[in-house]
Design a protein around this motif. Structure first.
Motif, PDB file in Angstrom:
ATOM      1  N   ASN A  95       7.694  -2.707  -1.589  1.00 35.95           N
ATOM      2  CA  ASN A  95       7.049  -2.043  -2.728  1.00 35.95           C
ATOM      3  C   ASN A  95       5.777  -1.301  -2.333  1.00 35.95           C
ATOM      4  N   LEU A  96       5.160  -1.663  -1.226  1.00 37.35           N
ATOM      5  CA  LEU A  96       3.938  -0.991  -0.788  1.00 37.35           C
ATOM      6  C   LEU A  96       4.223   0.207   0.108  1.00 37.35           C
ATOM      7  N   ASN A  97       5.431   0.301   0.620  1.00 37.96           N
ATOM      8  CA  ASN A  97       5.843   1.406   1.499  1.00 37.96           C
ATOM      9  C   ASN A  97       7.280   1.785   1.151  1.00 37.96           C
ATOM     10  N   CYS A  98       7.493   2.336  -0.012  1.00 39.73           N
ATOM     11  CA  CYS A  98       8.845   2.600  -0.499  1.00 39.73           C
ATOM     12  C   CYS A  98       9.305   3.986  -0.081  1.00 39.73           C
ATOM     13  N   GLY A  99      10.254   4.048   0.829  1.00 38.93           N
ATOM     14  CA  GLY A  99      10.787   5.313   1.310  1.00 38.93           C
ATOM     15  C   GLY A  99       9.984   5.902   2.451  1.00 38.93           C
ATOM     16  N   GLN A 100       8.677   5.691   2.463  1.00 42.19           N
ATOM     17  CA  GLN A 100       7.804   6.160   3.530  1.00 42.19           C
ATOM     18  C   GLN A 100       6.532   5.316   3.530  1.00 42.19           C
ATOM     19  N   CYS A 101       5.804   5.386   4.587  1.00 46.43           N
ATOM     20  CA  CYS A 101       4.573   4.592   4.704  1.00 46.43           C
ATOM     21  C   CYS A 101       3.544   5.023   3.666  1.00 46.43           C
ATOM     22  N   GLY A 102       2.995   4.038   2.974  1.00 44.06           N
ATOM     23  CA  GLY A 102       1.912   4.287   2.030  1.00 44.06           C
ATOM     24  C   GLY A 102       2.347   4.673   0.632  1.00 44.06           C
ATOM     25  N   LEU A 103       3.627   4.863   0.372  1.00 44.58           N
ATOM     26  CA  LEU A 103       4.097   5.221  -0.964  1.00 44.58           C
ATOM     27  C   LEU A 103       4.332   3.938  -1.760  1.00 44.58           C
ATOM     28  N   ARG A 104       3.441   3.657  -2.699  1.00 42.05           N
ATOM     29  CA  ARG A 104       3.518   2.426  -3.484  1.00 42.05           C
ATOM     30  C   ARG A 104       4.301   2.644  -4.770  1.00 42.05           C
ATOM     31  N   CYS A 105       5.071   1.638  -5.129  1.00 48.53           N
ATOM     32  CA  CYS A 105       5.760   1.683  -6.415  1.00 48.53           C
ATOM     33  C   CYS A 105       4.777   1.296  -7.517  1.00 48.53           C
ATOM     34  N   ARG A 106       4.880   1.956  -8.654  1.00 44.57           N
ATOM     35  CA  ARG A 106       4.004   1.652  -9.782  1.00 44.57           C
ATOM     36  C   ARG A 106       4.344   0.295 -10.386  1.00 44.57           C
ATOM     37  N   TYR A 107       3.475  -0.151 -11.258  1.00 43.99           N
ATOM     38  CA  TYR A 107       3.698  -1.418 -11.966  1.00 43.99           C
ATOM     39  C   TYR A 107       4.993  -1.316 -12.770  1.00 43.99           C
ATOM     40  N   GLY A 108       5.816  -2.322 -12.679  1.00 44.22           N
ATOM     41  CA  GLY A 108       7.072  -2.355 -13.434  1.00 44.22           C
ATOM     42  C   GLY A 108       8.241  -1.744 -12.695  1.00 44.22           C
ATOM     43  N   THR A 109       8.005  -1.199 -11.510  1.00 42.11           N
ATOM     44  CA  THR A 109       9.100  -0.636 -10.736  1.00 42.11           C
ATOM     45  C   THR A 109       9.272  -1.416  -9.442  1.00 42.11           C
ATOM     46  N   THR A 110      10.461  -1.300  -8.879  1.00 39.70           N
ATOM     47  CA  THR A 110      10.812  -2.009  -7.655  1.00 39.70           C
ATOM     48  C   THR A 110      11.409  -1.016  -6.673  1.00 39.70           C
TER      49      THR A 110
END
Length: 147
Positions: A95-110
């Motif tokens: 969730n803190l690196n979704c798809g690429q480094c540093g891209l965080r998922c927002r609250y309520g998303t996975t």
């Protein structure tokens, strides 16, 4: 009264003889203490600064980080095959690196397959990643066809 005085005197005599025995043993062994110039260089600590000689002679090992050795992320037991900020991660699930480094998922998303999705309402990932609802049904509150 006399008995307690005798026990106390005996204990003091025993402690004194033990103290003299340990100092005489230490004096018998020759000491080959190197001078402070031999043990400590300018960048190392000295006893004056509070670090013992024992600790000063051992420098900590450099830890292996994935930014220098990217192969360690692909080793068995690693937390992921990708390296982000010196840590092994899986960008398809993290969730803190979704798809690429540093891209965080927002609250309520996975993070599911490298995308941030709302598993409460996404019919392709209903209630969890890769949990698809049947064709024509909908996802509501993480359950397919919830009414």
């Amino acid at each position: 009264m006399a008995r307690s005085f005798f026990i106390m005197a005996l204990a003091m005599a025993f402690a004194t003889s033990l103290a003299f025995a340990t100092t005489s043993i230490n004096e018998e062994q020759p000491t080959m203490a190197p001078s402070s110039d031999e043990v400590f260089s300018e960048d190392e600590s000295s006893p004056v600064t509070g670090t013992s000689r024992f600790l000063a002679q051992y420098k900590p090992r450099a830890t292996m980080t994935c930014d220098r050795f990217p192969r360690i992320c692909r080793a068995k037991g690693s937390s992921g095959p990708d390296c982000c900020k010196k840590k092994c991660v899986n960008v398809m699930k993290d969730n803190l690196n979704c798809g690429q480094c540093g891209l965080r998922c927002r609250y309520g998303t996975t993070c599911c397959s490298g995308r941030c999705v709302n598993v409460m309402f996404d019919p392709q990932n209903c209630g969890g990643c890769k949990n698809r609802c049947k064709k024509g049904s909908f996802c509501s509150y993480g359950m397919c066809n919830y009414a």
